[in-house]
Design a protein around this motif. Structure first.
Motif, PDB file in Angstrom:
ATOM      1  N   ILE A 137      -4.871   2.760   3.030  1.00 40.06           N
ATOM      2  CA  ILE A 137      -4.448   2.873   4.438  1.00 40.06           C
ATOM      3  C   ILE A 137      -3.150   2.097   4.633  1.00 40.06           C
ATOM      4  O   ILE A 137      -3.010   0.965   4.150  1.00 40.06           O
ATOM      5  CB  ILE A 137      -5.530   2.312   5.384  1.00 40.06           C
ATOM      6  CG1 ILE A 137      -6.824   3.111   5.224  1.00 40.06           C
ATOM      7  CG2 ILE A 137      -5.044   2.308   6.832  1.00 40.06           C
ATOM      8  CD1 ILE A 137      -8.011   2.484   5.943  1.00 40.06           C
ATOM      9  N   ASP A 191      -3.834  -2.429  -5.706  1.00 44.97           N
ATOM     10  CA  ASP A 191      -3.293  -2.842  -4.406  1.00 44.97           C
ATOM     11  C   ASP A 191      -4.152  -3.999  -3.890  1.00 44.97           C
ATOM     12  O   ASP A 191      -5.353  -4.044  -4.150  1.00 44.97           O
ATOM     13  CB  ASP A 191      -3.355  -1.658  -3.428  1.00 44.97           C
ATOM     14  CG  ASP A 191      -2.685  -1.978  -2.098  1.00 44.97           C
ATOM     15  OD1 ASP A 191      -1.857  -2.904  -2.042  1.00 44.97           O
ATOM     16  OD2 ASP A 191      -3.005  -1.290  -1.104  1.00 44.97           O
ATOM     17  N   THR A 227      -4.678  -4.087   4.484  1.00 44.02           N
ATOM     18  CA  THR A 227      -5.503  -4.017   3.270  1.00 44.02           C
ATOM     19  C   THR A 227      -6.274  -5.328   3.134  1.00 44.02           C
ATOM     20  O   THR A 227      -5.697  -6.409   3.210  1.00 44.02           O
ATOM     21  CB  THR A 227      -4.611  -3.805   2.028  1.00 44.02           C
ATOM     22  OG1 THR A 227      -3.780  -2.681   2.255  1.00 44.02           O
ATOM     23  CG2 THR A 227      -5.444  -3.596   0.785  1.00 44.02           C
ATOM     24  N   SER A 265       0.832  -1.214   0.000  1.00 41.01           N
ATOM     25  CA  SER A 265       0.000   0.000   0.000  1.00 41.01           C
ATOM     26  C   SER A 265       0.859   1.253   0.000  1.00 41.01           C
ATOM     27  O   SER A 265       0.479   2.274  -0.590  1.00 41.01           O
ATOM     28  CB  SER A 265      -0.932  -0.003   1.216  1.00 41.01           C
ATOM     29  OG  SER A 265      -1.771  -1.140   1.160  1.00 41.01           O
TER      30      SER A 265
HETATM   31 MG   LIG Z   1      -1.766  -2.817   2.359  1.00 42.91          MG
END
Ligand SMILES: [Mg+2]
Ligand SMILES: Nc1nc2c(ncn2[C@@H]2O[C@H](COP(=O)(O)OP(=O)(O)OP(=O)(O)O)[C@@H](O)[C@H]2O)c(=O)[nH]1
Length: 439
Positions: free
Chosen positions: A247, A274, A255, A234
């Motif tokens: 985040i 992501d 995530t 991320s």
């Molecule tokens: Mg992540």
């Protein structure tokens, strides 16, 4: 064949974008157009810009603006067309449209209706129409180049040239059938025809292979970031997106769902995804996220496999057959790193990110191939091309010249359907619904 427009309505719409804006363009098409123009603006010179006071039904001035009148059939739609360029205020555009549509026989246009009329009046073929929709929707330079070439007829010309060759081939075979008894028809004629048909199968198949590249241009080159929890996925995603889109925490399993940002690299649309970190035995939500990550990677154009160089964790199987870049992360704390990586990066200090972007951009560019290629731009084209090659193969291997000639006819008919030279009524709704109102 295509039936002419049932209605003789004239249509009007705002053809420019969101208001307020500097100017607004209001377009009118159909038999009432000249009367509308002359009533609102007075006499105008065809195909010239005319600066006029534009008057409402009660004679009051709506605005001053430019009026262009294009007499049919040499206009975009093939009918009489006018454009009013007025100041781009909402009330100005609304009053203009209200005034224009208050004429008997003039109504608001439906989405894509101007283009539909252009097609029905033979101003554009179907492939050119689709290309125009692509041009209006183009966001990247590659999409624009691709669309404008097809709007100019490159793709149509290719299909039409194949169709002409097939029509010629069939004529030769039928001539041979008709003159079979006569001695002076050389047998080598049909040999030449069949070898051309066989060459054409190869050409069409190569063209079909280009669909993947066309999809990448239209939908984007998909790059999926995979790796163990806390590998820094991320953080990289945010660094490349240049915003806090995902985040980031030091907690493994932050995530849980797929996140996507769209980038423009070398004029190509690139979609960066992501994903949830891959690991065993997590909770319910996270395990769904992991499943989604793996599924997403299966369909990716490129996988970035991230590994924390300071704390390498193997993630087990990664999807096979997908191009993979091994990326070592956190070079700011891990130094050169121990494992074998294609690239080392730090999302924290930014090192290696330019190289990574260059690498992704190069791979995306390679995936779309030569800029000069003419590619099929819709699944619809590919399906009809496949049917055409099936008929051609049947023609090659078939018994009896009559039957083989018939297979050639069917193949040519499929090619004709692509550009709309043969019955396509059922398709029109699908194609024209891609347009906005005013186009
Ligand atoms: Mg992540
Ligand atoms: N020093 C350093 N720390 C980093 C770097 N990238 C990420 N981190 C830290 O590593 C931790 C995990 O980062 P994330 O980006 O959330 O990792 P992730 O792979 O998305 O993790 P999950 O979403 O849990 O799978 C955070 O504490 C980040 O601050 C880096 O380049 N250098």
């Amino acid at each position: 064949m295509i039936s002419p427009m049932a209605s003789k309505d004239s249509i009007a719409a705002l053809s420019s974008g969101r208001l307020p804006a500097g100017i607004a363009v209001i377009r009118v098409s159909g038999p009432m157009t000249r009367f509308v123009v002359e009533t609102i603006a007075g006499p105008v010179k065809d195909r010239f810009t005319n600066l006029r006071a534009l008057r409402a039904a009660d004679g009051s001035t709506i605005d001053h603006g430019l009026v262009l009148f294009f007499p049919g059939p040499g206009s975009f739609t093939g009918e009489d067309v006018a454009e009013f360029q007025v100041h781009g205020g909402r009330a100005v555009a609304a009053k203009m449209l209200e005034t224009i549509t208050s004429f008997e026989g003039v109504r608001h246009a439906e989405p894509g209706e101007f283009t539909r009329r252009a097609f029905l009046n033979g101003r554009l073929d179907l492939v050119e129409t689709e290309a125009l929709a692509d041009l209006v929707n183009a966001e990247t330079e590659a999409q624009r180049r691709f669309a404008v070439r097809n709007a100019e007829g490159a793709q149509s010309e290719l299909y039409s040239s194949w169709r002409r060759r097939l029509i010629h081939a069939r004529a030769m075979i039928e001539a041979e059938i008709d003159f079979a008894d006569e001695e002076d028809v050389p047998g080598s004629v049909s040999e030449a025809v069949w070898s051309d048909v066989s060459a054409m199968i190869g050409e069409i198949e190569r063209h079909i292979e280009g669909f993947k590249a066309a999809e990448i241009i239209r939908d984007g080159f998909e790059v999926v970031i995979l790796g163990a929890p806390n590998a820094g996925k991320s953080s990289l995603f945010n660094a490349l997106a240049r915003r806090e889109a995902a985040i980031v925490t030091d907690e493994p399993g932050t995530t849980r769902d797929l996140l996507e940002v769209v980038m423009d690299l070398n004029g190509l649309k690139v979609r960066l995804v992501d994903t949830a970190g891959l690991r065993e035995a997590p909770g319910k939500v996270e395990s769904i996220g992991i499943e989604r990550a793996r599924a997403k990677a299966e369909g990716a154009d490129l996988v970035l496999l991230l590994e924390d160089m300071a704390d390498p964790v193997s993630v087990g199987n990664v999807p096979g057959g997908i191009p993979l870049l091994r990326v070592g992360t956190k070079s700011d704390i891990a130094g050169a790193g121990a494992g074998t990586y294609d690239l080392a990066i730090s999302s924290r200090d930014g090192s290696g990110l330019d190289r990574l972007l260059t690498e992704i951009g190069d791979r995306a560019t390679a995936a779309v191939g030569e800029a000069g290629d003419v590619l099929p731009s819709r699944l619809r084209h590919v399906e009809l091309l496949r049917e055409a090659t099936d008929f051609l193969r049947a023609a090659l291997s078939g018994q009896g010249q009559e039957l083989r000639a018939e297979e050639l006819r069917l193949a040519a008919e499929r090619l004709g359907r692509i550009v709309g030279a043969v019955d396509v009524e059922d398709l029109l709704y699908v194609i024209f619904s891609q347009f906005c109102i005013g186009k």
